[in-house]
Scaffold this motif. Structure first.
Motif, PDB file in Angstrom:
ATOM      1  N   LEU A 114     -14.035 -19.703  -1.458  1.00  0.00           N
ATOM      2  CA  LEU A 114     -14.483 -18.318  -1.548  1.00  0.00           C
ATOM      3  C   LEU A 114     -13.727 -17.418  -0.581  1.00  0.00           C
ATOM      4  CD1 LEU A 114     -16.467 -16.770  -3.275  1.00  0.00           C
ATOM      5  CD2 LEU A 114     -18.193 -17.073  -1.487  1.00  0.00           C
ATOM      6  N   GLU A 115     -13.471 -17.914   0.628  1.00  0.00           N
ATOM      7  CA  GLU A 115     -12.741 -17.114   1.606  1.00  0.00           C
ATOM      8  C   GLU A 115     -11.292 -16.914   1.176  1.00  0.00           C
ATOM      9  OE1 GLU A 115     -13.676 -15.445   4.345  1.00  0.00           O
ATOM     10  OE2 GLU A 115     -15.709 -15.903   3.671  1.00  0.00           O
ATOM     11  N   VAL A 116     -10.654 -17.976   0.676  1.00  0.00           N
ATOM     12  CA  VAL A 116      -9.267 -17.862   0.218  1.00  0.00           C
ATOM     13  C   VAL A 116      -9.186 -16.918  -0.974  1.00  0.00           C
ATOM     14  CG1 VAL A 116      -7.270 -19.125  -0.685  1.00  0.00           C
ATOM     15  CG2 VAL A 116      -8.693 -20.162   1.090  1.00  0.00           C
ATOM     16  N   LEU A 117     -10.153 -17.017  -1.882  1.00  0.00           N
ATOM     17  CA  LEU A 117     -10.161 -16.155  -3.055  1.00  0.00           C
ATOM     18  C   LEU A 117     -10.356 -14.696  -2.665  1.00  0.00           C
ATOM     19  CD1 LEU A 117     -10.133 -15.664  -6.072  1.00  0.00           C
ATOM     20  CD2 LEU A 117     -12.555 -16.266  -6.145  1.00  0.00           C
ATOM     21  N   ARG A 118     -11.206 -14.442  -1.693  1.00  0.00           N
ATOM     22  CA  ARG A 118     -11.439 -13.062  -1.273  1.00  0.00           C
ATOM     23  C   ARG A 118     -10.129 -12.408  -0.815  1.00  0.00           C
ATOM     24  NH1 ARG A 118     -16.304 -11.716   2.720  1.00  0.00           N
ATOM     25  NH2 ARG A 118     -15.264 -13.315   3.970  1.00  0.00           N
ATOM     26  N   GLY A 119      -9.354 -13.126  -0.027  1.00  0.00           N
ATOM     27  CA  GLY A 119      -8.074 -12.583   0.429  1.00  0.00           C
ATOM     28  C   GLY A 119      -7.099 -12.351  -0.715  1.00  0.00           C
ATOM     29  N   LEU A 120      -7.034 -13.300  -1.639  1.00  0.00           N
ATOM     30  CA  LEU A 120      -6.132 -13.162  -2.781  1.00  0.00           C
ATOM     31  C   LEU A 120      -6.553 -11.998  -3.667  1.00  0.00           C
ATOM     32  CD1 LEU A 120      -3.804 -14.198  -4.558  1.00  0.00           C
ATOM     33  CD2 LEU A 120      -5.466 -15.727  -5.667  1.00  0.00           C
ATOM     34  N   ALA A 121      -7.843 -11.884  -3.931  1.00  0.00           N
ATOM     35  CA  ALA A 121      -8.342 -10.834  -4.830  1.00  0.00           C
ATOM     36  C   ALA A 121      -8.085  -9.442  -4.256  1.00  0.00           C
ATOM     37  CB  ALA A 121      -9.831 -11.035  -5.092  1.00  0.00           C
ATOM     38  N   VAL A 122      -8.295  -9.271  -2.971  1.00  0.00           N
ATOM     39  CA  VAL A 122      -8.030  -7.974  -2.338  1.00  0.00           C
ATOM     40  C   VAL A 122      -6.546  -7.638  -2.458  1.00  0.00           C
ATOM     41  CG1 VAL A 122      -7.951  -6.759  -0.128  1.00  0.00           C
ATOM     42  CG2 VAL A 122      -9.997  -8.056  -0.766  1.00  0.00           C
ATOM     43  N   SER A 123      -5.687  -8.633  -2.253  1.00  0.00           N
ATOM     44  CA  SER A 123      -4.244  -8.424  -2.359  1.00  0.00           C
ATOM     45  C   SER A 123      -3.842  -8.016  -3.773  1.00  0.00           C
ATOM     46  CB  SER A 123      -3.508  -9.695  -1.942  1.00  0.00           C
ATOM     47  OG  SER A 123      -2.111  -9.565  -2.134  1.00  0.00           O
ATOM     48  N   VAL A 124      -4.390  -8.693  -4.770  1.00  0.00           N
ATOM     49  CA  VAL A 124      -4.067  -8.371  -6.160  1.00  0.00           C
ATOM     50  C   VAL A 124      -4.620  -6.998  -6.535  1.00  0.00           C
ATOM     51  CG1 VAL A 124      -4.543  -9.015  -8.562  1.00  0.00           C
ATOM     52  CG2 VAL A 124      -3.814 -10.760  -6.927  1.00  0.00           C
ATOM     53  N   GLN A 125      -5.819  -6.674  -6.070  1.00  0.00           N
ATOM     54  CA  GLN A 125      -6.395  -5.352  -6.354  1.00  0.00           C
ATOM     55  C   GLN A 125      -5.494  -4.243  -5.817  1.00  0.00           C
ATOM     56  OE1 GLN A 125      -9.982  -4.259  -4.246  1.00  0.00           O
ATOM     57  NE2 GLN A 125     -10.804  -3.161  -6.009  1.00  0.00           N
ATOM     58  N   GLU A 126      -4.877  -4.478  -4.686  1.00  0.00           N
ATOM     59  CA  GLU A 126      -3.998  -3.472  -4.091  1.00  0.00           C
ATOM     60  C   GLU A 126      -2.742  -3.236  -4.929  1.00  0.00           C
ATOM     61  OE1 GLU A 126      -3.374  -5.068  -0.214  1.00  0.00           O
ATOM     62  OE2 GLU A 126      -5.249  -4.252   0.608  1.00  0.00           O
ATOM     63  N   GLU A 127      -2.414  -4.167  -5.815  1.00  0.00           N
ATOM     64  CA  GLU A 127      -1.251  -4.013  -6.688  1.00  0.00           C
ATOM     65  C   GLU A 127      -1.560  -3.174  -7.923  1.00  0.00           C
ATOM     66  OE1 GLU A 127       0.378  -7.792  -7.735  1.00  0.00           O
ATOM     67  OE2 GLU A 127       0.241  -8.582  -5.695  1.00  0.00           O
ATOM     68  N   ALA A 128      -2.814  -2.843  -8.141  1.00  0.00           N
ATOM     69  CA  ALA A 128      -3.204  -2.106  -9.348  1.00  0.00           C
ATOM     70  C   ALA A 128      -2.562  -0.729  -9.371  1.00  0.00           C
ATOM     71  CB  ALA A 128      -4.726  -1.984  -9.419  1.00  0.00           C
ATOM     72  N   THR A 129      -2.001  -0.373 -10.516  1.00  0.00           N
ATOM     73  CA  THR A 129      -1.373   0.935 -10.690  1.00  0.00           C
ATOM     74  C   THR A 129      -2.285   1.911 -11.416  1.00  0.00           C
ATOM     75  OG1 THR A 129      -0.326   0.128 -12.715  1.00  0.00           O
ATOM     76  CG2 THR A 129       0.954  -0.026 -10.670  1.00  0.00           C
ATOM     77  N   GLY A 130      -3.500   1.490 -11.715  1.00  0.00           N
ATOM     78  CA  GLY A 130      -4.487   2.342 -12.361  1.00  0.00           C
ATOM     79  C   GLY A 130      -5.861   1.951 -11.879  1.00  0.00           C
ATOM     80  N   PRO A 131      -6.893   2.642 -12.328  1.00  0.00           N
ATOM     81  CA  PRO A 131      -8.252   2.339 -11.872  1.00  0.00           C
ATOM     82  C   PRO A 131      -8.739   0.975 -12.351  1.00  0.00           C
ATOM     83  CG  PRO A 131      -8.283   3.975 -13.629  1.00  0.00           C
ATOM     84  CD  PRO A 131      -6.856   3.787 -13.261  1.00  0.00           C
TER      85      PRO A 131
END
Length: 378
Positions: A114-131
């Motif tokens: 869960l901790e590793v996923l949280r870091g990965l998910a935040v990183s991927v969310q930051e790559e979003a080019t739209g809402p």
């Protein structure tokens, strides 16, 4: 019905029409949805302002002013999908047009999934080019119909857990939780190996073995927990499962028993482990023999499931994909032998097309459900 609810439903109808049938003029959208042209014009204008749709070059019609085809804009609206598993986590972004924008996998190592996923998910969310309009989480276990509670995930040692809470806080999004096999089945149906069939069975190939069942384009959930095929008592009777019982199918055909059978250490994720075994199978007869036994065990289980579910195709995901050249021929032969109706109808066996990130892609698709059914405003 209230005005706002009606507006959401009409907007969803336009989005679905564009997603399923492609670009269209306003007049054609009115025909496809049954909505008035004035309503279509207002909805398209709103979606254009939000960057959800784009207009193409004018097309000359038979009469009147040239029309401009409307299409869904890539990355106009995004769903974020995540998967938590024993030895790896994954995250993906899918746009409302049906495109996979990005997908990434990270090994868990000595950390908490869960901790590793949280870091990965935040990183991927930051790559979003739209809402990003929603998030989904895939887990290898039983998920209650509330979409939040993991009732039982023995390989993660979760019971009555709510892993979406921590992820929701980190992402600022509501996180809907669903079984990993269900979501991978959705993804392979929308983007991968089951695009051309309406009735399919997807088998995960990780530490555990789960099934996603799609019938006439819809997930089969039973009373909520359909697809827990890994715990069918058809494995070796002396094999101890992660659930504590003897003889479960996944205790014989799951990732770890396969690795023990060929003497291969576990790598960063199931695909890397299986790729290493595949390289050895090219040159080592004992490895090929062990894989033939695995293929036979798979075939017996698939034959039983096929007798009940009658899918058009069975898609093997996870670690099965790199080993498909050795597993599929043996499993197919066993199905032909064991399935009474094989001469009239048998499923095709297929390797998954989306790899280890299939469940995360499916979770991202699932996260877009709200905008496509009108329950989430745009």
């Amino acid at each position: 019905m209230g005005t706002e609810r009606l507006r959401r439903l009409n907007t969803a109808a336009v989005l679905v029409a564009l997603r399923e049938h492609g670009p269209a003029s306003r007049s054609l959208l009115a025909e496809r949805t049954g909505l008035a042209k004035a309503t279509i014009g207002a909805i398209v204008g709103h979606l254009f302002e939000r960057g959800v749709v784009a207009e193409g070059a004018p097309e000359n019609g038979a009469r009147g002013r040239p029309s401009r085809p409307v299409s869904l804009a890539p990355s106009g609206l995004l769903g974020l999908g995540m998967e938590a598993n024993v030895d790896y986590v994954a995250a993906a972004l899918v746009d409302v047009a049906g495109g996979v924008v990005t997908s990434r996998t990270t090994a868990v190592g000595t950390g908490s999934p869960l901790e590793v996923l949280r870091g990965l998910a935040v990183s991927v969310q930051e790559e979003a080019t739209g809402p990003v309009v929603g998030a989904g989480l895939a887990v290898p276990g039983l998920v209650d119909t509330d979409g939040r509670t993991v009732a039982w995930a023995p390989n993660l040692e979760w019971e009555d857990a709510r892993p979406g809470r921590a992820l929701s806080e980190a992402l600022g999004l509501r996180v809907v939780v669903e079984n990993d096999a269900n979501l991978a089945a959705v993804a392979e149906g929308a983007h991968g190996a089951a695009l051309d069939v309406r009735h399919s069975l997807y088998l995960t190939g990780t530490v555990g073995i789960g099934a996603g069942i799609v019938d006439d384009g819809r997930l089969v959930r039973g009373a909520g927990f359909a697809g827990e095929v890994g715990h069918m008592p058809i494995g070796r009777p002396d094999a101890r499962c992660g659930c504590g019982r003897l003889g479960c199918w996944e205790a014989t055909v799951g990732l770890r028993p396969m690795l023990r059978a060929v003497g291969e250490p576990e790598h960063a994720n199931p695909t890397e482990s299986a790729t290493a075994v595949a390289a050895r199978a090219e040159v080592e007869a004992p490895v090929r023999s062990a894989l033939a036994e695995l293929g036979s065990r798979l075939g017996h289980g698939i034959a039983s499931l096929t007798s009940i579910l009658d899918p058009d195709a069975v898609v093997l995901g996870g670690y099965f994909v790199p080993l498909a050249p050795w597993l599929l021929p043996v499993a197919s032969a066993v199905i032909d032998e064991r399935l009474p109706s094989a001469d009239r109808h048998r499923p095709t066996l297929r390797a998954g097309a989306l790899g280890i990130e299939a469940a995360a892609v499916g979770a991202a698709e699932h996260a877009l459900t709200g905008v496509l059914d009108g329950s989430v405003p745009i």
